[in-house]
Design a protein around this motif. Structure first.
Motif, mmCIF file in Angstrom:
data_model
loop_
_atom_site.group_PDB
_atom_site.id
_atom_site.type_symbol
_atom_site.label_atom_id
_atom_site.label_comp_id
_atom_site.label_asym_id
_atom_site.label_seq_id
_atom_site.Cartn_x
_atom_site.Cartn_y
_atom_site.Cartn_z
ATOM 1 N N LEU A 1 0.836 -1.194 0.000
ATOM 2 C CA LEU A 1 0.000 0.000 0.000
ATOM 3 C C LEU A 1 0.876 1.251 0.000
ATOM 4 N N ASP A 2 0.652 2.099 -0.969
ATOM 5 C CA ASP A 2 1.355 3.370 -1.030
ATOM 6 C C ASP A 2 0.490 4.459 -0.413
ATOM 7 N N GLU A 3 -0.776 4.541 -0.865
ATOM 8 C CA GLU A 3 -1.716 5.524 -0.336
ATOM 9 C C GLU A 3 -3.049 4.848 -0.049
ATOM 10 N N VAL A 4 -3.637 5.178 1.084
ATOM 11 C CA VAL A 4 -5.036 4.849 1.369
ATOM 12 C C VAL A 4 -5.691 6.168 1.719
ATOM 13 N N ASN A 5 -6.396 6.694 0.761
ATOM 14 C CA ASN A 5 -6.964 8.031 0.925
ATOM 15 C C ASN A 5 -8.404 7.944 1.405
ATOM 16 N N SER A 6 -8.945 9.073 1.781
ATOM 17 C CA SER A 6 -10.301 9.084 2.314
ATOM 18 C C SER A 6 -10.985 10.386 1.925
ATOM 19 N N GLY A 7 -12.234 10.458 2.215
ATOM 20 C CA GLY A 7 -13.013 11.654 1.949
ATOM 21 C C GLY A 7 -14.339 11.568 2.657
ATOM 22 N N ALA A 8 -15.071 12.642 2.610
ATOM 23 C CA ALA A 8 -16.383 12.660 3.246
ATOM 24 C C ALA A 8 -17.369 11.808 2.446
ATOM 25 N N SER A 9 -18.297 11.180 3.152
ATOM 26 C CA SER A 9 -19.322 10.373 2.495
ATOM 27 C C SER A 9 -20.599 10.416 3.321
ATOM 28 N N ASN A 10 -21.725 10.161 2.655
ATOM 29 C CA ASN A 10 -23.025 10.095 3.342
ATOM 30 C C ASN A 10 -23.236 8.691 3.888
ATOM 31 N N SER A 11 -22.421 8.282 4.830
ATOM 32 C CA SER A 11 -22.468 6.897 5.288
ATOM 33 C C SER A 11 -22.675 6.766 6.789
ATOM 34 N N GLY A 12 -22.942 7.878 7.474
ATOM 35 C CA GLY A 12 -23.105 7.821 8.917
ATOM 36 C C GLY A 12 -24.541 7.987 9.362
#
Length: 1006
Positions: free
Chosen positions: A824-835
């Protein structure tokens, strides 16, 4: 309830709130304040939570009111201080006492209804939106609100998006300014803690008068407040000093350490100004008393007890009395200085045209101060190994600053042919890390309203607001300059051409041309000559703008008969535009000041909205139906970002007799994503603890997981080389993560129920001034916007084959440095409508006012109580995940109340305010114990008592003295590792960390 004629209503700008005042109605619902008579048809009012003008307006939703008298009797310089005593509010994200470590937002003051987040609480002034004080967020900074200009504050909990639009998922805080003020009022106040620090000064003046044959009125407010800083070292918690250093508690909190909550002394940081230096066989430091270089311990695990003792360290430890006391520098109550101006005016040309204007300006300054930077050599090189030799013309040259003992014990550990070491050091020569924040907020409202015949009225208005912030900081380090400065040599061949062949210079010619100053990292005060070159002054500039244009009508239609009033409606349209930007200095953006990269954020959106609201009286003055009303509202919005959204509410109120009224409301509110959630760029992080789902996968088998993993070329190459996908420790440590906004976000939806009863026994003389309300609330938010956890992204991609999540993952196709192919080089994230979020509970409000003459006693008595019992409260971080309960945790105690007792006789008035915060548990995500299941992780209840005595001399002079936290409660000890605020060892947004405080003031009226 006091009512107003049409003219008074128009002069007030048809503010969408009850135009009445309550003496000390902190707990009374606005529509339930004891009344002496019913309103007549010509005395129309508006209730917060509705835009309908009606002569018999009541609110089907509970409205708690904080009146001007209660604000005065509290002596607070900031509106936030009094709102947080109300049990409907949760722990604030931003306050004066919890932003000492904030990257931005220091000294800001926000509120959070129902613990659902500041972005889900809508703050209004006179029913209209207010520009944000937090970049990228709709949250309002209450520093911009002049407390002495307020008539009262209405608090409506539960979804009100159908009435006021987005962000009102948890509810609305509607601040009502005074109106029709005439004369001059001047006030001043000075306060000091019982420990002689934290001085507070307030000066204010309000003046106003009528003009144009009383058809117009102008009011002006000018105010100044200054709150001095308080250092962490000058306070203690219930268990001991706030100077507890979290570094010393990391191991203790993993088990049931009996001493965890009973620290008796401060613990010090191992990062000290003398430095620690790691060569092949020893860890070296300088004796704080003699200055001599000593080997404190061996790097192979054994220790020399005498050497360790000489360095002042406990055997086997890197932290001890010889370390660094960070709390000598930390400030938990940041200083805040404010200049405020507000005005309000109107001129009634005719019944059909009343022009009004309203404006505020706030200039706020605050500052933070924490300890010098804890620097280590991993900021300079990826491995942390820094060379102590350099190549000059093909010859290896020794760094002249390196002590001989350390040089002789070092070797080439990274294969570049040069000896190297690892070091860490407190950069005291660069001074403490500080920031100074200046914010300027401007808001202007212009509009017109009036009658358009019969009961029909209209209003059109335009609101513009802007917040600018400039922040400057010191104490950060320029990593590139530090790297160049460490590459030092003796200029024996006069490389710089100045004729001096004995001086020490930077080896790199380009760096010398740019002003490089060689840095000596060994010992205390060694960096002083290079400090200016190494320092990286930081800056942050932000800008927020808001524009709102709206127009609406309200009036009556027809009656359904059976004694019922006519149907009342309100309808209108609104256009809103939001813009926000924030930009750090170039080094911070690039992550070159020893911190993670923080790129600029910039975004905008606009929305068109239309709404309709109706109150339908069904029955009145019938047996068992004193009143029966239905109501409802809908709002349709079209955002430039998420498209169309829909909000609604409907409710029923039934009074079988005059003294009792039942009410129920169902609502759906929406919250469109804010600018940060949409447009925030990728911010860098270096996560730890991630597990690669592909570990152990072979050339075949493994089901869907195996197929998904083998789809990555690097994983296949790794399997071919090792027989199975192999992950090393270097692979896991080499992961980078970037997280940012998501332009594909949708809106949140919040559905709420409120059911309650209001009792006002007007038929009983002794109780006709008593109002009791009991309401059950339940708020559930779906599609909540959350930052998606990295491990969840990995599991969803490879375990479930969700391509949307796979797009966040970058693997190495070939080996890179110490990392394997396919790792794994990058595991990126972002906002999501999942909560998801949910909270429910019971609110109880009681208000009682009584002239004691009828009891044969002197004076008047007022009592107000607001109590909340929290039934449920939890977060669902992701679909299918376990509920994370917060009800009963610190900041969300299941039981809270505030009680206000006021007694006045003649010219003398006495007020007592008690605030109770029930026992609570520490965050179960940190302790592993659900709230209420383990008393070891439980924080005891707190009761705070405030008091004030006021004395009036005639009608023109008033003097008062008061005390906050009269019992001098100390805050409970909550280490940072268990959820406490950074560097404070408690939760300062929940518990009072300042202690007993006295103040005195005077007010002059003429």
């Amino acid at each position: 309830m006091k009512t107003f004629s049409k003219r008074a209503l128009l002069r007030a700008g048809v503010a969408p709130a009850i135009l009445g005042a309550s003496l000390i109605a902190s707990a009374a619902t606005a529509q339930d304040t004891p009344q002496g008579a019913d309103a007549s048809e010509s005395e129309a009012i508006i209730v917060t939570g509705s835009r309908i003008v009606s002569p018999n307006a009541t609110s089907v939703a509970p409205v708690q009111v904080i009146g001007a008298a209660q604000i005065e009797n509290s002596g607070v310089p900031n509106l936030q201080d009094i709102l947080l005593k109300n049990p409907t509010f949760g722990a604030p994200t931003f306050s004066r006492t919890n932003t000492g470590f904030a990257t931005s937002g220091a000294g800001a003051a926000t509120v959070d209804l129902r613990n659902l987040g500041i972005d889900r609480t809508l703050v209004l002034i006179n029913g209209r939106r207010v520009v944000s004080g937090i970049p990228g967020s709709p949250a309002v900074d209450l520093n911009t609100i002049p407390a002495q200009f307020i008539e009262r504050v209405d608090v409506v909990t539960g979804g009100t998006s159908a009435v006021y639009g987005s962000d009102a998922v948890a509810g609305v805080v509607n601040i009502i300014y005074k109106s029709d003020f005439q004369g001059v009022e001047v006030g001043g106040q000075y306060g000091l803690t019982s420990r002689g620090d934290g001085a507070e000064k307030q000066l204010n003046m309000t003046l106003g008068g009528n003009f144009g044959d009383n058809r117009g009125n102008v009011m002006l407010y000018l105010g100044y407040t200054k709150q001095e800083r308080i250092f962490t070292k000058d306070r203690s918690t219930e268990a001991g000093s706030m100077a507890i250093d979290e570094e010393s508690l990391g191991a203790a909190v993993t088990g049931a350490d009996e001493d965890l909550f009973t620290p008796i002394r401060p613990f010090y940081s191992g990062f000290n100004p003398r430095g620690r230096y790691y060569s092949d066989n020893y860890v070296w430091t300088y004796d704080r008393n003699t200055g001599a270089l000593r080997p404190c311990a061996s790097t192979n695990g054994s220790t020399n007890p005498s050497a360790v003792a000489a360095c002042g360290l406990a055997p086997g430890s890197t932290i001890g009395p010889d370390g660094f006391n960070r709390s000598d520098f930390r400030v938990f109550a940041v200083p805040v200085e404010r200049y405020l101006a507000a005005f309000k005016g109107n001129y009634e040309v005719s019944d059909s045209a009343n022009f009004f204007m309203e404006g505020t300006y706030a200039s706020t300054s605050s500052a933070t101060n924490i300890e010098p930077f804890p620097f280590d050599s991993t900021y300079i090189t990826e491995t942390g190994q820094v060379p102590i030799e350099t190549l000059v013309g093909g010859t290896v040259v020794r760094n002249p600053f390196v002590p001989t003992a350390i040089f002789n014990d070092a070797s080439d550990t990274d294969g570049d042919g040069l000896r190297d070491i690892f070091f860490d050091k407190r950069l005291a020569d660069l001074g403490p890390r500080t920031s100074k924040v200046d914010r300027d907020t401007f808001r202007l409202v212009v509009g017109v309203n009036g009658s358009i015949g019969g009961t029909w009225r209209y209003e059109a208005s335009y609101v513009f607001g802007q917040t600018k912030e400039a922040q400057s900081g010191t104490g950060q380090v320029n990593v590139l300059n530090f790297r160049n400065a460490l590459n030092a040599i003796v200029d024996t061949t006069d490389l710089n051409g100045n004729g001096n062949t004995t001086e020490i210079i930077c080896a790199d010619a380009t760096a010398r041309a740019q002003g490089c100053v060689p840095a000596n990292i060994f010992g205390a005060n060694s960096l002083a000559p290079a400090a200016a070159y190494l320092a990286a002054p930081s800056s942050l500039t932000t800008k927020i703008q808001q524009s709102v244009a709206s127009a609406g009508v309200t009036g009556e239609l027809f009656s359904l008969g059976l004694g019922a009033d006519p149907i009342s409606i309100a309808a209108g349209a609104e256009y809103r535009r939001e813009f926000s930007s924030s930009e750090f200095d170039a080094l911070t953006q690039a992550g070159l000041n020893a911190g993670n990269a923080l790129p600029p954020t910039k975004g905008r959106f606009h929305v068109w909205e239309g709404y309709v609201e109706a109150i339908v009286p069904i029955l009145a003055d019938q047996p068992f139906f004193k009143t029966l009303n239905a109501r409802g509202a809908i709002r349709v919005s079209k955002y430039s970002t998420v498209g169309k959204t829909f909000s609604y509410n409907y409710g029923l109120e039934w009074a079988p007799v005059e003294d009792i009224r039942f009410r129920a409301t169902r609502a759906q509110s929406t919250r469109a994503p804010n600018i940060s959630e949409l447009y925030s760029p990728l911010l860098q992080d270096f996560p730890s603890g991630l597990q690669d789902p592909c570990a152990g996968i072979t050339a075949s088998g493994g089901g869907a997981l195996g197929d998904n993993c083998r789809a990555a070329p690097g994983v296949l190459a790794n399997i071919a080389a090792n027989g199975a996908f192999t992950v090393s420790q270097a692979d896991l440590q080499g992961i980078t993560s970037y997280a940012g906004g998501n332009l594909n976000l949708g809106e949140e939806k919040g559905k709420s129920w409120t059911v309650g009863v209001v009792i006002n026994p007007r038929s009983i003389d002794a109780l006709r001034n008593l109002t009791l309300s009991v309401d059950w609330f339940d708020i559930k938010v779906t599609d909540a916007i959350v930052s998606t956890p990295l491990q969840f992204i990995l599991d969803q991609c490879y375990g479930q084959g969700e391509q949307d999540f796979c797009d966040f993952i970058v693997r190495r196709a070939t080996p890179e440095g110490a990392n394997s192919a396919g790792s794994l080089d990058e595991v990126n994230s972002g906002a999501s409508n999942s909560g998801g979020l949910r909270t429910s509970g019971i609110d109880v409000s009681l208000a009682y006012q009584q002239n004691l003459d009828s009891w044969g006693l002197a004076g008047t008595l007022g009592l107000n109580v607001a109590y909340t019992h929290l039934l449920k409260g939890y977060v669902i971080p992701l679909p299918g995940s376990d509920k994370d309960y917060f009800a009963g945790e610190v900041g969300a105690s299941k039981d809270r109340f505030t009680a206000n007792l006021n007694y006045a006789i003649g010219s003398l008035g006495v007020t007592f305010t008690g605030t109770y915060i029930g026992k609570a548990s520490l965050d179960d995500q940190l302790t592993g114990a659900k709230p209420g299941t383990n008393k070891f992780y439980e924080v005891g209840s707190q009761f705070y008592l405030d008091t004030q005595v006021r004395y009036s001399v005639g009608d023109n002079y008033e003097f008062y003295v008061g005390a906050d936290n009269l019992l001098d409660n100390k805050a409970p000890f909550i280490p940072g590792t268990l959820g406490g605020d950074a560097g404070i060892s408690t939760l300062s947004g929940v518990y009072d960390v300042i202690g007993r405080k006295f103040y005195a003031g005077a007010k002059l009226k003429f």
